[in-house]
Design a protein around this motif. Structure first.
Motif, PDB file in Angstrom:
ATOM      1  N   VAL A   1       0.835  -1.199   0.000  1.00  0.00           N
ATOM      2  CA  VAL A   1       0.000   0.000   0.000  1.00  0.00           C
ATOM      3  C   VAL A   1       0.872   1.253   0.000  1.00  0.00           C
ATOM      4  CG1 VAL A   1      -1.666   1.334   1.356  1.00  0.00           C
ATOM      5  CG2 VAL A   1      -1.983  -1.130   1.051  1.00  0.00           C
ATOM      6  N   ALA A   2       1.971   1.244   0.771  1.00  0.00           N
ATOM      7  CA  ALA A   2       2.869   2.395   0.798  1.00  0.00           C
ATOM      8  C   ALA A   2       3.411   2.702  -0.593  1.00  0.00           C
ATOM      9  CB  ALA A   2       4.017   2.143   1.775  1.00  0.00           C
ATOM     10  N   LEU A   3       3.906   1.678  -1.274  1.00  0.00           N
ATOM     11  CA  LEU A   3       4.453   1.882  -2.617  1.00  0.00           C
ATOM     12  C   LEU A   3       3.350   2.273  -3.599  1.00  0.00           C
ATOM     13  CD1 LEU A   3       6.911  -1.153  -2.686  1.00  0.00           C
ATOM     14  CD2 LEU A   3       7.540   1.268  -2.559  1.00  0.00           C
ATOM     15  N   GLY A   4       2.186   1.633  -3.482  1.00  0.00           N
ATOM     16  CA  GLY A   4       1.088   1.932  -4.392  1.00  0.00           C
ATOM     17  C   GLY A   4       0.599   3.363  -4.260  1.00  0.00           C
ATOM     18  N   LEU A   5       0.469   3.855  -3.036  1.00  0.00           N
ATOM     19  CA  LEU A   5       0.034   5.235  -2.821  1.00  0.00           C
ATOM     20  C   LEU A   5       1.099   6.223  -3.279  1.00  0.00           C
ATOM     21  CD1 LEU A   5      -1.656   4.956   0.695  1.00  0.00           C
ATOM     22  CD2 LEU A   5      -2.812   5.447  -1.469  1.00  0.00           C
ATOM     23  N   ALA A   6       2.366   5.900  -3.038  1.00  0.00           N
ATOM     24  CA  ALA A   6       3.444   6.789  -3.478  1.00  0.00           C
ATOM     25  C   ALA A   6       3.462   6.885  -4.999  1.00  0.00           C
ATOM     26  CB  ALA A   6       4.788   6.286  -2.948  1.00  0.00           C
ATOM     27  N   ARG A   7       3.226   5.791  -5.672  1.00  0.00           N
ATOM     28  CA  ARG A   7       3.190   5.812  -7.134  1.00  0.00           C
ATOM     29  C   ARG A   7       2.069   6.703  -7.653  1.00  0.00           C
ATOM     30  NH1 ARG A   7       3.642  -0.400  -6.590  1.00  0.00           N
ATOM     31  NH2 ARG A   7       5.909  -0.748  -6.614  1.00  0.00           N
ATOM     32  N   LYS A   8       1.015   6.851  -6.862  1.00  0.00           N
ATOM     33  CA  LYS A   8      -0.119   7.683  -7.267  1.00  0.00           C
ATOM     34  C   LYS A   8       0.025   9.123  -6.793  1.00  0.00           C
ATOM     35  CE  LYS A   8      -4.144   5.622  -7.562  1.00  0.00           C
ATOM     36  NZ  LYS A   8      -5.408   4.916  -7.266  1.00  0.00           N
ATOM     37  N   GLY A   9       1.181   9.450  -6.207  1.00  0.00           N
ATOM     38  CA  GLY A   9       1.470  10.832  -5.868  1.00  0.00           C
ATOM     39  C   GLY A   9       1.075  11.274  -4.480  1.00  0.00           C
ATOM     40  N   HIS A  10       0.650  10.368  -3.627  1.00  0.00           N
ATOM     41  CA  HIS A  10       0.274  10.736  -2.265  1.00  0.00           C
ATOM     42  C   HIS A  10       1.526  10.942  -1.403  1.00  0.00           C
ATOM     43  CE1 HIS A  10      -4.034  10.104  -2.789  1.00  0.00           C
ATOM     44  NE2 HIS A  10      -3.734   9.017  -3.494  1.00  0.00           N
TER      45      HIS A  10
ATOM     46  N   ALA B   1      12.404   2.561  -2.809  1.00  0.00           N
ATOM     47  CA  ALA B   1      11.782   3.799  -3.282  1.00  0.00           C
ATOM     48  C   ALA B   1      12.735   4.561  -4.198  1.00  0.00           C
ATOM     49  CB  ALA B   1      11.362   4.662  -2.104  1.00  0.00           C
ATOM     50  N   ARG B   2      14.007   4.625  -3.842  1.00  0.00           N
ATOM     51  CA  ARG B   2      14.993   5.304  -4.687  1.00  0.00           C
ATOM     52  C   ARG B   2      15.090   4.646  -6.054  1.00  0.00           C
ATOM     53  NH1 ARG B   2      17.990   6.067   0.218  1.00  0.00           N
ATOM     54  NH2 ARG B   2      19.042   4.058  -0.088  1.00  0.00           N
ATOM     55  N   GLU B   3      15.091   3.320  -6.072  1.00  0.00           N
ATOM     56  CA  GLU B   3      15.202   2.597  -7.341  1.00  0.00           C
ATOM     57  C   GLU B   3      14.022   2.883  -8.255  1.00  0.00           C
ATOM     58  OE1 GLU B   3      15.606  -1.448  -6.138  1.00  0.00           O
ATOM     59  OE2 GLU B   3      17.684  -1.218  -5.452  1.00  0.00           O
ATOM     60  N   GLU B   4      12.847   3.124  -7.653  1.00  0.00           N
ATOM     61  CA  GLU B   4      11.658   3.430  -8.448  1.00  0.00           C
ATOM     62  C   GLU B   4      11.476   4.924  -8.698  1.00  0.00           C
ATOM     63  OE1 GLU B   4       7.839   1.730  -8.045  1.00  0.00           O
ATOM     64  OE2 GLU B   4       8.533  -0.009  -6.903  1.00  0.00           O
ATOM     65  N   GLY B   5      12.346   5.734  -8.083  1.00  0.00           N
ATOM     66  CA  GLY B   5      12.200   7.178  -8.229  1.00  0.00           C
ATOM     67  C   GLY B   5      10.984   7.720  -7.515  1.00  0.00           C
ATOM     68  N   LEU B   6      10.618   7.116  -6.380  1.00  0.00           N
ATOM     69  CA  LEU B   6       9.422   7.510  -5.647  1.00  0.00           C
ATOM     70  C   LEU B   6       9.755   8.449  -4.496  1.00  0.00           C
ATOM     71  CD1 LEU B   6       7.614   4.046  -5.312  1.00  0.00           C
ATOM     72  CD2 LEU B   6       7.062   5.884  -6.921  1.00  0.00           C
ATOM     73  N   GLU B   7       8.869   9.421  -4.267  1.00  0.00           N
ATOM     74  CA  GLU B   7       8.939  10.250  -3.074  1.00  0.00           C
ATOM     75  C   GLU B   7       8.232   9.476  -1.956  1.00  0.00           C
ATOM     76  OE1 GLU B   7      10.347  13.183  -2.460  1.00  0.00           O
ATOM     77  OE2 GLU B   7      11.201  13.302  -4.481  1.00  0.00           O
ATOM     78  N   LEU B   8       9.002   8.969  -1.007  1.00  0.00           N
ATOM     79  CA  LEU B   8       8.439   8.150   0.063  1.00  0.00           C
ATOM     80  C   LEU B   8       9.243   8.381   1.335  1.00  0.00           C
ATOM     81  CD1 LEU B   8       6.447   5.840   0.882  1.00  0.00           C
ATOM     82  CD2 LEU B   8       8.248   4.220   0.263  1.00  0.00           C
ATOM     83  N   ARG B   9       8.584   8.909   2.365  1.00  0.00           N
ATOM     84  CA  ARG B   9       9.259   9.075   3.653  1.00  0.00           C
ATOM     85  C   ARG B   9       9.145   7.767   4.423  1.00  0.00           C
ATOM     86  NH1 ARG B   9       7.076  14.621   6.261  1.00  0.00           N
ATOM     87  NH2 ARG B   9       5.195  14.145   5.086  1.00  0.00           N
ATOM     88  N   VAL B  10      10.264   7.263   4.878  1.00  0.00           N
ATOM     89  CA  VAL B  10      10.289   6.003   5.612  1.00  0.00           C
ATOM     90  C   VAL B  10      10.851   6.279   7.004  1.00  0.00           C
ATOM     91  CG1 VAL B  10      10.992   3.591   5.620  1.00  0.00           C
ATOM     92  CG2 VAL B  10      10.711   4.793   3.439  1.00  0.00           C
ATOM     93  N   ILE B  11      10.101   5.891   8.038  1.00  0.00           N
ATOM     94  CA  ILE B  11      10.538   6.095   9.416  1.00  0.00           C
ATOM     95  C   ILE B  11      10.541   4.764  10.155  1.00  0.00           C
ATOM     96  CG2 ILE B  11       9.644   8.451   9.465  1.00  0.00           C
ATOM     97  CD1 ILE B  11       7.338   7.384  11.246  1.00  0.00           C
ATOM     98  N   LYS B  12      11.256   4.744  11.265  1.00  0.00           N
ATOM     99  CA  LYS B  12      11.270   3.575  12.134  1.00  0.00           C
ATOM    100  C   LYS B  12      10.159   3.735  13.163  1.00  0.00           C
ATOM    101  CE  LYS B  12      12.918   0.918  15.731  1.00  0.00           C
ATOM    102  NZ  LYS B  12      12.529   0.949  17.147  1.00  0.00           N
ATOM    103  N   LEU B  13       9.248   2.768  13.228  1.00  0.00           N
ATOM    104  CA  LEU B  13       8.150   2.817  14.187  1.00  0.00           C
ATOM    105  C   LEU B  13       7.779   1.411  14.622  1.00  0.00           C
ATOM    106  CD1 LEU B  13       5.802   4.046  15.785  1.00  0.00           C
ATOM    107  CD2 LEU B  13       4.488   4.175  13.651  1.00  0.00           C
TER     108      LEU B  13
END
Length: 257
Positions: free
Chosen positions: A18-27, A46-58
């Protein structure tokens, strides 16, 4: 409309998809992973796909990690992190049950409370919980997981009514059996402790989980729920699982012992 979405349990399975899918749609996605190696892996993907995705440790069980996450102001919380361990009720080590409830119920509740209060004060927002088909029906040999998801269902139905006047929506997504590896490791986990004490019951027969579905069906359905302004309160996939749940719920009213 672009949404800011925080996803727990984004290091694997539905959360990752879901994270990757939403990022691909610009969220604007904040993908929260339990451990640092998952953070590193997802950032690289995310870098390999050129996606804007913030990833945190939780780790949702950590107050430190939760407080760090609560610094974000979000539109949607996808309350997804969860664990499963199998075993018959008579033989389940109490620690296993406590661990499952700590993650699936108590930590998830604290995530919903933290972000829910922000949303209620703002007058808008959505909390989507990953429940399960196991939260709607009986699941022999997976009772601890099922019990935790029945608890999730109770909290969600109450929150749905309580938060509606504050402009906050609550929904559940209820996966059946999908090929994410979650069910396979949940079954295998019983072998970690089974031989450590005498048992009254027989070990659950080992069987191949060869009737699981493509997880993309559930991922797509979850993305639809997160994006849509109007959608069902409960989303069950696959359709056969929804039919089974409705049938079993009817049968419980007529069951005799």
């Amino acid at each position: 409309m672009t949404k800011r979405v925080l996803i727990t349990g984004a290091g694997s399975g539905f959360g990752k998809g879901v994270a990757l899918g939403l990022a691909r749609k610009g969220h604007d996605v904040i993908a929260a992973c339990e451990i640092w190696p998952q953070v590193t892996e997802l950032r690289q993907l995310a870098r390999e796909e050129g996606l804007e995705l913030r990833v945190i440790k939780l780790d949702v069980r950590s107050q430190i990690d939760r407080d760090h996450a609560f610094q974000f102001e979000i539109d949607v919380l996808f309350n997804n992190a969860g664990i499963m361990e199998s075993g018959p009720v008579l033989e389940l080590p109490p620690q296993i049950v406590r661990d499952i409830f700590e993650t699936n119920v108590f930590a998830a509740l604290e995530m919903a409370q933290g972000f829910g209060k922000q949303m209620a004060q703002r007058g808008s927002g959505k909390i989507v919980w990953t429940s399960s088909i196991a939260g709607l029906v009986k699941v022999p040999w997976d009772s601890a997981y099922a019990a935790s998801k029945h608890a999730v269902e109770a909290f969600c139905s109450a929150m749905r009514e309580e938060l509606a006047p504050y402009g906050v929506k609550v929904a559940t997504v209820n996966p059946g059996a999908f090929r994410t590896g979650f069910n396979d490791t949940g079954m295998e986990s019983q072998d970690q402790w089974w031989g450590q004490a005498p048992r009254v019951m027989d070990h659950w027969p080992v069987r191949e989980l060869n009737k699981q579905h493509d997880p993309q069906e559930m991922i797509d359905a979850i993305i639809d729920v997160i994006e849509a302004d109007e959608h069902p309160y409960r989303t069950v996939r696959p359709a056969a699982a929804e039919e089974m749940a409705k049938r079993e719920q009817r049968e419980e009213w007529e069951r005799k012992v």
